[in-house]
Scaffold this motif. Structure first.
Motif, PDB file in Angstrom:
ATOM      1  N   GLY A 148      26.618 -49.525  53.889  1.00 45.51           N
ATOM      2  CA  GLY A 148      27.608 -50.135  54.771  1.00 45.51           C
ATOM      3  C   GLY A 148      28.749 -50.765  54.007  1.00 45.51           C
ATOM      4  O   GLY A 148      29.921 -50.684  54.415  1.00 45.51           O
ATOM      5  N   ALA A 149      28.436 -51.381  52.871  1.00 45.25           N
ATOM      6  CA  ALA A 149      29.481 -51.998  52.049  1.00 45.25           C
ATOM      7  C   ALA A 149      30.425 -50.938  51.484  1.00 45.25           C
ATOM      8  O   ALA A 149      31.632 -51.182  51.367  1.00 45.25           O
ATOM      9  CB  ALA A 149      28.851 -52.822  50.922  1.00 45.25           C
ATOM     10  N   VAL A 150      29.901 -49.769  51.160  1.00 43.69           N
ATOM     11  CA  VAL A 150      30.764 -48.685  50.672  1.00 43.69           C
ATOM     12  C   VAL A 150      31.743 -48.259  51.763  1.00 43.69           C
ATOM     13  O   VAL A 150      32.937 -48.055  51.495  1.00 43.69           O
ATOM     14  CB  VAL A 150      29.923 -47.485  50.176  1.00 43.69           C
ATOM     15  N   VAL A 151      31.267 -48.151  53.001  1.00 46.47           N
ATOM     16  CA  VAL A 151      32.154 -47.794  54.108  1.00 46.47           C
ATOM     17  C   VAL A 151      33.234 -48.863  54.268  1.00 46.47           C
ATOM     18  O   VAL A 151      34.414 -48.557  54.459  1.00 46.47           O
ATOM     19  CB  VAL A 151      31.354 -47.617  55.413  1.00 46.47           C
ATOM     20  N   ALA A 152      32.856 -50.137  54.167  1.00 44.72           N
ATOM     21  CA  ALA A 152      33.838 -51.223  54.268  1.00 44.72           C
ATOM     22  C   ALA A 152      34.832 -51.173  53.114  1.00 44.72           C
ATOM     23  O   ALA A 152      36.035 -51.393  53.315  1.00 44.72           O
ATOM     24  CB  ALA A 152      33.126 -52.576  54.306  1.00 44.72           C
ATOM     25  N   ASN A 153      34.357 -50.880  51.909  1.00 45.71           N
ATOM     26  CA  ASN A 153      35.258 -50.745  50.754  1.00 45.71           C
ATOM     27  C   ASN A 153      36.328 -49.694  51.023  1.00 45.71           C
ATOM     28  O   ASN A 153      37.521 -49.932  50.827  1.00 45.71           O
ATOM     29  CB  ASN A 153      34.483 -50.297  49.503  1.00 45.71           C
ATOM     30  N   ILE A 154      35.893 -48.536  51.447  1.00 46.43           N
ATOM     31  CA  ILE A 154      36.832 -47.437  51.688  1.00 46.43           C
ATOM     32  C   ILE A 154      37.819 -47.814  52.780  1.00 46.43           C
ATOM     33  O   ILE A 154      39.019 -47.545  52.672  1.00 46.43           O
ATOM     34  CB  ILE A 154      36.059 -46.146  52.027  1.00 46.43           C
ATOM     35  N   THR A 155      37.327 -48.463  53.818  1.00 46.60           N
ATOM     36  CA  THR A 155      38.208 -48.881  54.919  1.00 46.60           C
ATOM     37  C   THR A 155      39.236 -49.891  54.442  1.00 46.60           C
ATOM     38  O   THR A 155      40.429 -49.802  54.778  1.00 46.60           O
ATOM     39  CB  THR A 155      37.379 -49.459  56.076  1.00 46.60           C
ATOM     40  N   LEU A 156      38.805 -50.859  53.649  1.00 51.43           N
ATOM     41  CA  LEU A 156      39.740 -51.860  53.129  1.00 51.43           C
ATOM     42  C   LEU A 156      40.794 -51.225  52.232  1.00 51.43           C
ATOM     43  O   LEU A 156      41.969 -51.602  52.287  1.00 51.43           O
ATOM     44  CB  LEU A 156      38.982 -52.955  52.373  1.00 51.43           C
TER      45      LEU A 156
END
Length: 171
Positions: A148-156
């Motif tokens: 989930g943190a990877v998805v948030a990283n990419i989104t940011l």
């Protein structure tokens, strides 16, 4: 191995001309690097990802090394136990892949914090677990937070960097 071979076969069918830009994208190595650094410095979202994910990856590297000893010595579960811990982590990654995008889309900052806390909590529970089975369940939690943190990283990064410099900022 089969999925990688299939992917390679599909990519090989794409004509080389379609894989190239019509004009040169970069301005030289050092100028491109400077543009990426400037983009990161100008965006709070990118600075957040840089700092938070750098710390997370340092800790994750230490965890990866420690997992071998956790499985073999602490749990006395040998190679099977190590494989079980990695399986738990992989299951968590798959599960987060199924649900992370809508959570991140709604509230990226709070989702990012939540996923990082989930990642840390899973690691802490695995470290304190009485046996490999509880440790593997804890690694499901850790893997879920990691994915989930990877998805948030990419989104940011996508939201924080202009299109023309996004690849350099992401790197």
């Amino acid at each position: 191995a089969a999925t990688f071979a299939l992917s390679a076969a599909l990519v090989a069918r794409v004509p080389a001309l379609l894989l190239q830009s019509e004009r040169r994208v970069g301005s030289g190595h050092w100028r491109d690097l400077a543009e990426g650094v400037s983009a990161v410095r100008a965006s709070r979202a990118l600075v957040c990802v840089l700092v938070a994910w750098s710390i997370t990856m340092l800790a994750s590297g230490l965890v990866n090394v420690a997992e071998v000893f956790l499985a073999r010595r602490t749990y006395d579960a040998g190679d099977f136990g190590f494989g079980l811990l990695w399986t738990g982590s992989g299951i968590g990654l798959v599960l987060s892949g199924l649900v992370a995008a809508p959570l991140v889309e709604k509230r990226v900052t709070s989702a990012y914090v939540g996923f990082l806390l989930c990642f840390a909590l899973g690691i802490a529970i695995a470290a304190a677990a009485p046996d490999v089975w509880v440790g593997a369940l804890a690694m499901v939690v850790a893997g879920f937070g990691n994915g989930g943190a990877v998805v948030a990283n990419i989104t940011l990064v996508q939201r924080g960097a202009p299109d023309y410099v996004r690849g350099r900022a992401f790197t």
